[in-house]
Design a protein around this motif. Structure first.
Motif, PDB file in Angstrom:
ATOM      1  N   LEU A  23       0.817  -1.310   0.017  1.00  0.00           N
ATOM      2  CA  LEU A  23      -0.130  -0.013   0.042  1.00  0.00           C
ATOM      3  C   LEU A  23       0.909   1.227   0.030  1.00  0.00           C
ATOM      4  CD1 LEU A  23      -2.599  -1.108   2.441  1.00  0.00           C
ATOM      5  CD2 LEU A  23      -2.975  -0.957   0.228  1.00  0.00           C
ATOM      6  N   VAL A  34       0.233   3.883   1.193  1.00  0.00           N
ATOM      7  CA  VAL A  34       0.125   4.720   2.622  1.00  0.00           C
ATOM      8  C   VAL A  34       1.068   4.600   3.489  1.00  0.00           C
ATOM      9  CG1 VAL A  34      -2.557   5.188   2.454  1.00  0.00           C
ATOM     10  CG2 VAL A  34      -1.506   3.060   3.253  1.00  0.00           C
ATOM     11  N   LEU A  35       1.753   3.200   3.126  1.00  0.00           N
ATOM     12  CA  LEU A  35       2.962   3.018   4.015  1.00  0.00           C
ATOM     13  C   LEU A  35       4.127   3.968   3.937  1.00  0.00           C
ATOM     14  CD1 LEU A  35       2.738  -1.017   3.960  1.00  0.00           C
ATOM     15  CD2 LEU A  35       1.864   0.594   5.660  1.00  0.00           C
ATOM     16  N   ALA A  36       4.230   4.558   2.937  1.00  0.00           N
ATOM     17  CA  ALA A  36       5.185   5.530   2.703  1.00  0.00           C
ATOM     18  C   ALA A  36       5.161   7.063   3.078  1.00  0.00           C
ATOM     19  CB  ALA A  36       5.260   5.453   1.091  1.00  0.00           C
ATOM     20  N   ASP A  37       4.460   7.123   4.257  1.00  0.00           N
ATOM     21  CA  ASP A  37       4.402   8.216   4.701  1.00  0.00           C
ATOM     22  C   ASP A  37       5.522   8.822   6.039  1.00  0.00           C
ATOM     23  OD1 ASP A  37       3.204   6.638   6.932  1.00  0.00           O
ATOM     24  OD2 ASP A  37       1.880   8.260   7.306  1.00  0.00           O
ATOM     25  N   PHE A  38       6.221   8.019   6.056  1.00  0.00           N
ATOM     26  CA  PHE A  38       7.290   8.212   7.184  1.00  0.00           C
ATOM     27  C   PHE A  38       8.590   9.041   6.591  1.00  0.00           C
ATOM     28  CE2 PHE A  38      10.999   6.520   9.763  1.00  0.00           C
ATOM     29  CZ  PHE A  38      10.520   6.986  10.713  1.00  0.00           C
ATOM     30  N   ILE A  39       8.872  10.023   7.082  1.00  0.00           N
ATOM     31  CA  ILE A  39      10.073  11.018   7.092  1.00  0.00           C
ATOM     32  C   ILE A  39      10.802  10.553   8.259  1.00  0.00           C
ATOM     33  CG2 ILE A  39      10.915  12.967   6.439  1.00  0.00           C
ATOM     34  CD1 ILE A  39       8.747  12.181   4.242  1.00  0.00           C
ATOM     35  N   GLY A  69       4.762   8.127  10.077  1.00  0.00           N
ATOM     36  CA  GLY A  69       4.506   6.913   9.473  1.00  0.00           C
ATOM     37  C   GLY A  69       3.379   6.359  10.078  1.00  0.00           C
ATOM     38  N   SER A  70       2.549   7.036  10.524  1.00  0.00           N
ATOM     39  CA  SER A  70       1.020   6.582  11.223  1.00  0.00           C
ATOM     40  C   SER A  70       0.192   6.016  10.297  1.00  0.00           C
ATOM     41  CB  SER A  70       0.532   7.615  12.062  1.00  0.00           C
ATOM     42  OG  SER A  70       0.266   8.548  11.272  1.00  0.00           O
ATOM     43  N   ALA A  71       0.489   6.211   8.880  1.00  0.00           N
ATOM     44  CA  ALA A  71      -0.487   5.860   7.878  1.00  0.00           C
ATOM     45  C   ALA A  71      -0.815   4.272   7.859  1.00  0.00           C
ATOM     46  CB  ALA A  71      -0.195   6.371   6.578  1.00  0.00           C
ATOM     47  N   SER A  72       0.290   3.652   8.211  1.00  0.00           N
ATOM     48  CA  SER A  72       0.253   2.014   7.917  1.00  0.00           C
ATOM     49  C   SER A  72      -0.437   1.514   9.402  1.00  0.00           C
ATOM     50  CB  SER A  72       1.811   1.360   8.273  1.00  0.00           C
ATOM     51  OG  SER A  72       2.605   2.228   8.755  1.00  0.00           O
ATOM     52  N   ALA A  82      -4.119   2.320   8.638  1.00  0.00           N
ATOM     53  CA  ALA A  82      -4.665   1.459   7.519  1.00  0.00           C
ATOM     54  C   ALA A  82      -4.822  -0.104   8.103  1.00  0.00           C
ATOM     55  CB  ALA A  82      -3.758   1.113   6.395  1.00  0.00           C
ATOM     56  N   LEU A 109       8.588   4.715  14.351  1.00  0.00           N
ATOM     57  CA  LEU A 109       7.534   3.987  13.634  1.00  0.00           C
ATOM     58  C   LEU A 109       6.721   3.176  14.420  1.00  0.00           C
ATOM     59  CD1 LEU A 109       9.834   3.113  10.466  1.00  0.00           C
ATOM     60  CD2 LEU A 109       7.410   4.271  10.434  1.00  0.00           C
TER      61      LEU A 109
END
Ligand SMILES: Cc1ncc(C[n+]2csc(CCOP(=O)(O)OP(=O)(O)O)c2C)c(N)n1
Ligand SMILES: Cc1ncc(C[n+]2csc(CCOP(=O)(O)OP(=O)(O)O)c2C)c(N)n1
Ligand code: SF4
Ligand code: SF4
Ligand SMILES: [Mg+2]
Ligand SMILES: [Mg+2]
Lengths: 351, 614, 614, 351
Positions: free
Chosen positions: A240, A242-247, C23-26, C29, C139
């Motif tokens: 997905l 969306v998993l790529a939202d980590f900076i 990184g909260s999106a995962s 989801a 994370l």
């Protein structure tokens, strides 16, 4: 957003400039960029430059386009009028502003996306017009704000976070500007404040268009596949987007390069850039030799840094247009209106 | 030849067919000006191709003692100088009319209509005999046909010569050639043709307080008088001549004597997006700045128009409309950009429009546009068109009130700022929807960050729904309130009228003439001319007061009717659209036929077809 | 705490407040998918700032057994992970609700509302103790709060773990950390909190034939299935993810196996003008080509849209609308580009719009858009928005009919051309307003000159009024006739209804829910959802059949109501506009309150205020 | 306009090419440009080039922007599909067309206004993309169709018909393109068909973006104040703008320059241009030396002519994109649609 207003605390011990202002008086709102973003370092250099030049903040007009870089004028010179324009059109807005009020100090900030893609035509023509302004490109090779697409300054072989490889030749804004007859060209590195501040000061004092290209790494999206710190591995098999939202948290990269020296600086992603500072005694007034120097360094795989070119007799736009010395926006109406008697006279030719 | 029966003195129209780039404009202007100087109402319309040299071009002159100057589509006399268009040119002459042709060569016999008078003058031969060199021969042939026309139409030869003298006052050698060519034509006509024709000019005293001017020059002059100091533009027909005129006026009127420096900056931009950006930048600094463009330019400027709307920066756009869509017909007129300009740009927007009907109004509305733009801190469009902008209109002499001072709107100066605590850019202090602005460089307390992104009433960036809505609602109120300040509609009522006509812009004169010609047929019409948008209240009243309303305009989709329906609430179907959109200026005949068709009653017979015995 | 009284099992909403780039999106989801896998209808909406890292961001999850998935503005549970927004987050919880916070630090006491339950878990401390390095700690904190949520909401732990397993199937080390973090949160919650809460999930069987998808992915997939081979674009939120998805799909579905080469060209253009130009160029060649953009892009593309309209070149534009005008709020939703898209560009134009209401329709309408663009040889706009495009919607599984073949419209191939005498590009042979086109390179006889300047029906350049009008009139007929071919409106009638609601696009689910909630109050509503423009006939009928019509939409100026009024002839004033435009997805409450307000009767009591004891 | 369709008379004696076509088969409609316009000479050269290359007319796609120059595709290759686009956007339209159908031969014609002002950004990016096409700039230093405003290639000191002087440095498209990494650059003169035709032929065969800058004088608006043939004198005191509608009859300027030679050519207005043809043995494959040569000639006040640069291993856009060999627009739908079964599979990740 109100919660990010920077608290204004007076520090009585801070050094003041000729206007009695401290460096803090040249600051703006708190940055909303990523921790470690090169653009924030450029902001700091701008603040120091305008402080040291004793510029009255409200006599500076700061302009920008759209992008992370274009947000930075919010973060400096809180007492200057600002204009965060639409994407790519800032050079045109600055030209109009300068035509209307030639007395202000114009400070434009743009990004490589803003300047070299959508705004490329306007940039080229602002150079030709020789609009008197500091035009800062905070150059990171990507579209930061839209999440990491290649910009026109991305190097061949660079890979995006999504894994595609860039195969188009980069545009070097300095090389391009020299071709177009720019009257001032310099390059700095966001992590080298020592050398950036004097460049900015010179640019702000130049009587024409002063292009300053600043290599300013993006911690979020400068990402090479070969890098040990690459995010690619973690995301390779993720299903997905969306998993790529980590900076990941990152620190600003700093490195100063001495005159004549070359220094290899490692970026967030593990790649390196060879910065070459112009040597002492370098003659920035000979366009010929400058062009050769820039291209030579390019061939050697280096990025030429420093105040690269200044046109000695630069004639800025308003001089070229032959407009009056006073700012047009300050001319009293009485000087502008020909009056009723003259109108009668004019109409004779329409009879 | 029935139409000859009533007098055509000071009431006729003729057309000159030439090739562009051949220098005929000066000859045509000479004739038009001579008629004007004789005190007779006259107008001139130029029909030209979208190229530079070698294609057919026409100049139409209408002479009308009553002052009707709209286009008419049939002509009493054709000056057929272009063999390539003989056929269609001859076809446009009314039965009983005249064709003036160059008899250096024979006319193709298939073109000889037996209901017309063919008048031959060997113009080319005359010029070849009397002038040397291709250049002069071509140029002087034009003046020679002007000489023939002067004789045929009974023009005052002294006036014609005086005009030539004024034009070439400082160029004696040219003047001599011109005199000679004029004489060649005039004398040959007097000698070989029956002069003057029944269609002829007799001196009157009807133009004493008038001028003949094109709308682009008038608008440019308005910008000078409004105090505009920055113009940014990108060339595009038919707006280019407005900037040319502005430049020419400023060359004379805006020089600082001591230094010969200019009190104006005219920036030829790299494209229309840049031109709009420059205008916004200059207005941001507090200069009065404008651009002139046409449809394609407005499309390209759309994003920046939205920026100016939302960031509340004054900006004046002259849209000299041409036939769209796309590149369309660049040298043909149309009113096709109404809807676009009214709501230009994405998101919720609405803009102030001023719609002049002739060059006189171009002048006054240009001034008004800057006042409104600064008062309401928003883009203002002046919607002219090719017909108004580039043709020669008879209008009352322009007047100027020396007590006029620009309305700069709410601008806080250094003194104001000294006294206030904290400047808040978008705060509606006095509940009129308009917040005070400041100009850069004036005072540190006035500094704020102008942006096209979400902002709250304090001028700060926001992504908050309520803060965003607050500003947007005020913007709506602000623009709506402009309805009270824009020029009100012009209304003419007729006794016993039950039908109404609404129109705008360049249709005006054709509509007025059509009303005059409907009256004798027993059709009384009330008339309202829209002069601005947002619509002032009298427009709603007029709509409410008429059972049947025709909306006369020059576009395909009834854009004015659309706007009226949207903004006043009248059902769209209750408005009947009339007009033409083929790119030629509207004629009264178009309106009359449209109304009669719609009324559909046998009681109102159709006008006779253009050419009975074709 | 009255609202606790009725069961909230499978009927509640919660919101997770974090900081973007963390990184909260995962984690979010994961929870949303687990609920879905338990067979319970669920949806997720992401509220994010226009920056990349460090600013507040929220994810809203609604669980509703009845399948209502519109946004609701108050929450039963707040996962308050961001100290910067504690205050406003706590404020959004309904009385009697819960706040989950990180008890590694004490909550500011001024935020403690006594009508809420505060649930503390020391997430940061747990992660610091169990993981090394800032990166992993940040994370894993997300997965830890997901673990807590799983426990609090009574999620099936096995399903949650299985999901994690699927996600990190090929990355064992990451999987282990994730399992560990999940367990930390889950176990701590079970040990220290009362689990599950009254708001909890119980397995159902309501999602078996559904998927959860965002509209941009669905639209991208539609383009793949439609056979699009060229995409040209310029990055802009919220359309970028549509191209990202297209690229990802094509990476899997459009590779030529033998060569690993691509059966698609995706061109990142230098700006939106170029993107539109590329789309036009590719369609000219006969490829199905599209672009995806948002409001500012449409403004910039305006000129080229007019070119495509007038030169009759198919082109598909996805406008993923965001809050305008100008740059506006790039990460907020709106329906603000309806009027712009309907009439984009100068001159007389009109364009086909498709308005999907959810990701499912994004898929089908994407396919339809290409068929219509080629059939009518004209630009077609798919008007989606940020809410549809970027949020996670519960929709029926997408189906594909393998017998589908693209409608290429009237294209003459080499064989056709062999047999005809002379190809005439704009000749309306069969009187349906559509002329046949040819593709370059196919046959010498098919060659002609495409242009945006005036042309006649034969395809030749013209400046002639009649020839120009002829083509323009056909264009009008052509686009109007599309009304019969676009998706018809969706209509739901209610017994005894006298009022009607008309809406479109992303408002649909909120409207459906509002109708359900108005019914028990005795208010019966007929409902019509517009799915396309030009309007099909049933829309006029619906308008005619209802005394009172509310138009629900998400913009300031009632743009859908404007279009309805203009194009069906109903007076604008007869349409009552409802809705919000602050950038948040519409909720049923907005509609219900709007209708009740308008009906204004005391018989219909207002809903209780959001927070009684605030 | 129908009355300007060129009569098609068959001349049985005319030479034919490999396809059995005569040069007349490569002609188009009659020109509507001014008598003597340089653009018409370029049209003639184009016709000869495509005739000599034996190109099947219908496999050529001709594109243009807006301007007198952009009208010329109507005047050649009447049997080729043409696209007279909007002002400045042609490079983008060509890129899209090429992406859709990589097999056609793309022939773009533009003007200096179309390419160096409104379309500058698109031109630069088409160069970077290396779109396979002949891109012809018919360069006259003015906006012909809008009546003589300066374009961005106008020389400093040039005066317009209205008498203003240009004070902005010209953009040399060749110099600019070299800076941007163009893969083919050449310059010709409209009056030197002998050398223009081979350049056009080479450009049409190049596997990438082939920029050909053709100096093409405008008889109507190239007008210098110093010129003896200047119109300025006649118009100096003219009161009305309408008087300026005269374009004097003029003949095309022709002049051929031999390899290595320099020749001074007098323009309609009396000004002169020094054309320098590249010498025999000139190496057009070394970007370095080419850039130096072009700049050197520029300094010497000469205009370097000829085939100036060719990149040996030029990789055009579609190769770079990695698309299949067949034109995308010709792929059967069956190869494009993944089908229902695959759709089911895809949806697993959305559950
Ligand atoms: C007309 C328009 N198109 C696209 C966008 C979306 N957009 C915002 S920022 C940006 C690119 C910024 O890149 P750059 O200038 O390099 O700035 P950075 O973020 O890298 O500092 C784009 C494409 C926009 N705001 N407006
Ligand atoms: C969007 C737009 N802006 C302006 C114009 C008006 N226009 C037509 S041609 C032209 C300039 C052409 O100059 P150039 O490309 O040098 O061609 P030339 O006529 O000199 O051959 C302009 C500005 C237009 N057609 N479209
Ligand atoms: S995304 Fe890149 S450019 Fe933007 S703020 Fe973050 S680090 Fe800086
Ligand atoms: S105006 Fe100039 S460029 Fe245009 S056709 Fe005439 S000579 Fe050629
Ligand atoms: Mg960047
Ligand atoms: Mg030119």
């Amino acid at each position: 957003m109100t919660y990010i207003l920077k608290p204004k605390v007076r520090h009585p011990g801070l050094p003041t400039n000729a206007l009695g202002l401290t460096a803090r008086d040249y600051e703006g709102a708190m940055s909303t960029l990523c921790a470690g973003c090169g653009h924030d370092s450029v902001t700091a250099a701008v603040i120091q430059a305008v402080f040291e030049l004793d510029l009255p903040p409200h006599r500076v007009a700061k302009l920008s386009g759209i992008g992370c870089s274009s947000k930075t004028p919010t973060y400096f010179l809180g007492q200057a009028h600002g204009f965060n324009a639409v994407h790519g059109r800032m050079p045109a807005i600055a030209a109009g502003a300068s035509a209307a009020n030639r007395d202000l100090i114009y400070l434009g900030v743009s990004g490589d996306g803003d300047s070299l893609s959508i705004g490329l035509g306007h940039l080229c023509h602002a150079i030709r017009r020789n609009v008197r302004m500091l035009y800062l490109i905070e150059n990171n090779g990507v579209y930061g704000l839209t999440k990491g697409q290649f910009s026109a300054s991305a190097d061949v072989g660079t890979r995006s976070k999504r894994g595609e490889e860039n195969r188009q030749e980069p545009i070097d804004p300095i090389h391009l500007a020299l071709t177009l007859g720019v009257s001032f060209a310099a390059r700095g590195f966001s992590g080298d404040k020592v050398h950036l501040v004097p460049i900015l000061k010179a640019a702000l004092q130049h009587d024409g268009f002063a292009l300053v290209d600043v290599i300013s790494p993006c911690v979020a999206f400068n990402d090479h596949v070969g890098s040990t710190k690459s995010y690619l591995h973690t995301r390779e098999h993720a299903q997905l987007a969306v998993l790529a939202d980590f900076i990941p948290p990152a620190a600003e990269i700093t490195a100063s390069v001495e005159p004549g020296g070359v220094r290899s600086v490692t970026m967030h992603d593990g790649s390196t850039i060879q910065f070459r500072q112009v040597p002492d005694g370098y003659d920035p007034t000979n366009r010929e030799s400058v062009e050769n120097y820039v291209r030579e360094r390019q061939r050697a795989g280096e990025v030429a840094m420093g105040l690269l070119y200044v046109e000695p007799g630069s004639v800025e736009m308003n001089e070229n247009l032959g407009t009056v010395d006073r700012p047009l926006c300050e001319l009293p109406y009485e000087e502008l209106c020909p009056g009723s008697a003259r109108l009668e006279e004019i109409q004779l030719q329409y009879r | 030849m029935s139409s000859d029966s009533h007098s055509r003195v000071n009431n006729f129209a003729f057309k000159i067919a030439t090739v562009n780039g051949s220098g005929s404009a000066s000859a045509n202007a000479l004739i038009r000006r001579a008629i004007f100087r004789m005190g007779v109402p006259v107008s001139g319309k130029n029909l030209f191709p979208s190229n530079i040299q070698g294609l057919p071009t026409w100049y139409e002159i209408r002479v009308n003692a009553d002052g009707h100057t709209a286009r008419i589509p049939t002509f009493d006399l054709m000056v057929a100088m272009n063999p390539a268009t003989y056929a269609r040119d001859v076809d446009e002459v009314r039965s009983g009319g005249w064709v003036l042709h160059d008899s250096s060569w024979p006319l193709p016999t298939n073109l000889l209509r037996d209901d017309l008078h063919f008048l031959g003058v060997p113009l080319a031969r005359l010029c070849n005999e009397n002038f040397a060199g291709a250049r002069e021969r071509i140029l002087m042939k034009n003046i020679a046909y002007a000489g023939v026309l002067a004789a045929l139409l009974g023009l005052d030869a002294e006036i014609v010569q005086k005009l030539l003298g004024e034009t070439y006052a400082k160029k004696k050698s040219l003047l001599d050639s011109n005199y000679k060519a004029l004489g060649l034509g005039y004398d040959t006509a007097i000698d070989t043709l029956e002069c003057p024709l029944p269609i002829r000019v007799e001196p009157m005293d009807a133009t004493g307080d008038s001028i003949i001017m094109d709308g682009n020059s008038a608008a440019a002059l308005g910008c000078v008088y409004a105090g505009a100091t920055v113009a940014a533009w990108y060339p595009i027909t038919p707006s280019t001549s407005m900037i040319d005129a502005f430049q020419a006026f400023c060359g004379k009127l805006r020089k600082e004597e001591e230094t010969d420096r200019s009190r104006v900056a005219i920036l030829q931009a790299e494209d229309e997006l840049a031109a709009a950006g420059m205008v916004v930048g200059a207005n941001w600094m507090g200069a009065r700045a404008f651009t002139a463009t046409s449809g394609p330019g407005i499309s390209l400027m759309s994003e920046i128009i939205g920026l100016a709307y939302y960031a509340e920066i004054p900006a004046v756009f002259f849209d000299i409309q041409r036939a769209g869509p796309s590149t369309g017909m660049p040298t043909r007129t149309q009113q096709g950009d109404l809807m676009l300009c009214a709501y230009a740009s994405h998101g919720d927007t609405k803009h102030i429009l001023l719609i002049p009907s002739d060059p006189e109004e171009c002048f006054y509305f240009a001034v008004k546009a800057f006042d409104l733009a600064e008062r309401f801190q928003t883009p203002v469009f002046v919607l002219s068109d090719l017909d108004i902008g580039m043709n020669d209109w008879l209008v009352p002499r322009l007047r100027w009130d020396d007590s006029y001072r620009p309305d700069r709107g709410k601008v806080l100066d250094a003194e104001d700022l000294e006294t206030i605590d904290h400047f808040q850019r978008y705060l509606d202090v006095d509940a009129d929807g308009i917040a005070a602005r400041t100009l850069p460089g004036v005072h540190p307390k006035g500094a704020f960050f102008t942006r096209g992104s979400g902002h709250n009433k304090h001028g700060a960036y926001t992504e908050d729904a309520d803060e965003y809505v607050d500003v947007m609602e005020r913007l709506r109120r602000k623009i709506d309130s402009a309805a009270l300040h824009v020029p009100s509609a012009e209304i003419r009522t007729a006794r016993g009228a039950s039908i109404g006509i609404i129109s705008a812009g360049g249709c005006h004169r054709a509509v007025l003439e059509s009303i005059d010609s409907l009256a004798p047929r027993g059709i009384a019409v009330d008339y309202l001319r829209v002069r601005a948008f947002p619509f002032s209240h009298e427009i709603s009243s007029f709509l409410g007061a008429h059972e049947r309303v025709f909306v006369v305009e020059q576009n395909r989709d009834g854009q004015l009717a659309n706007l009226l329906s949207l903004e006043t609430g009248v059902p769209r179907d209750s408005l009947e659209s009339l007009g033409t959109f083929g790119g030629l200026p509207l004629s009264a005949q178009d309106v009359v036929e449209g109304v009669l068709d719609a009324l559909g009653s046998a009681a109102y017979p159709k006008l006779p077809p253009r050419r009975a015995n074709a």
